[in-house]
Design an enzyme around this catalytic site. Sequence first.
Site, PDB file in Angstrom:
ATOM      1  N   HIS A  28       0.842  -1.189   0.000  1.00 51.47           N
ATOM      2  CA  HIS A  28       0.000   0.000   0.000  1.00 51.47           C
ATOM      3  C   HIS A  28       0.883   1.247   0.000  1.00 51.47           C
ATOM      4  CE1 HIS A  28      -2.730  -3.021   1.638  1.00 51.47           C
ATOM      5  NE2 HIS A  28      -3.709  -2.264   1.192  1.00 51.47           N
TER       6      HIS A  28
ATOM      7  N   ASP B 106      26.909   0.308  -6.974  1.00 53.50           N
ATOM      8  CA  ASP B 106      26.945   1.048  -8.238  1.00 53.50           C
ATOM      9  C   ASP B 106      28.057   2.085  -8.258  1.00 53.50           C
ATOM     10  OD1 ASP B 106      25.930   2.007 -10.824  1.00 53.50           O
ATOM     11  OD2 ASP B 106      25.355   3.779  -9.672  1.00 53.50           O
TER      12      ASP B 106
END
Length: 157
Positions: A76, A126
């Site tokens: 949600h 990364d």
Amino acid sequence: MKLTHINEQGDAHMVDVGEKDITRREAQAQAVVTMQPETMRMILSDQAQKGDVLGCARIAGIMAAKRTAELIPMCHTIPIDNVTVDIEPQTDTQLRIVVTARCTWKTGIEMEALTAASTAALTVYDMCKAADRSMRIDEIYLLHKSGGKSGEFRREE
């Protein structure tokens, strides 16, 4: 044990939280990034070619928490009160990322904390992969949660 995201026909579905009580909820999750000692020194001395690794990882974690419902199909959208991302070296080869997320809502915030910890770890990877492709991301799990019908959970080591 009944899985709340599976209906009577065995199909995945979104849980209806409309009748649940609004409570204060908190979740804490972690991830650990293991790397070469040289990579850790590069990060801690702010010498990475892509810039401030820890600062970017913190921001990425916060951004990920805010976008969790877009990534995890049955989550949600919840009003997040606060997200903190703490990153500390544990050894000369391990960074530990601990995310604490809080909300006051009808459903919990565990997935936001886990998504933030994972994304912060991926951001470290990364930003440093050119220097160390052997980095490893491990130990992604919920440390603690409180609030809601299911009450408190604390991982025992």
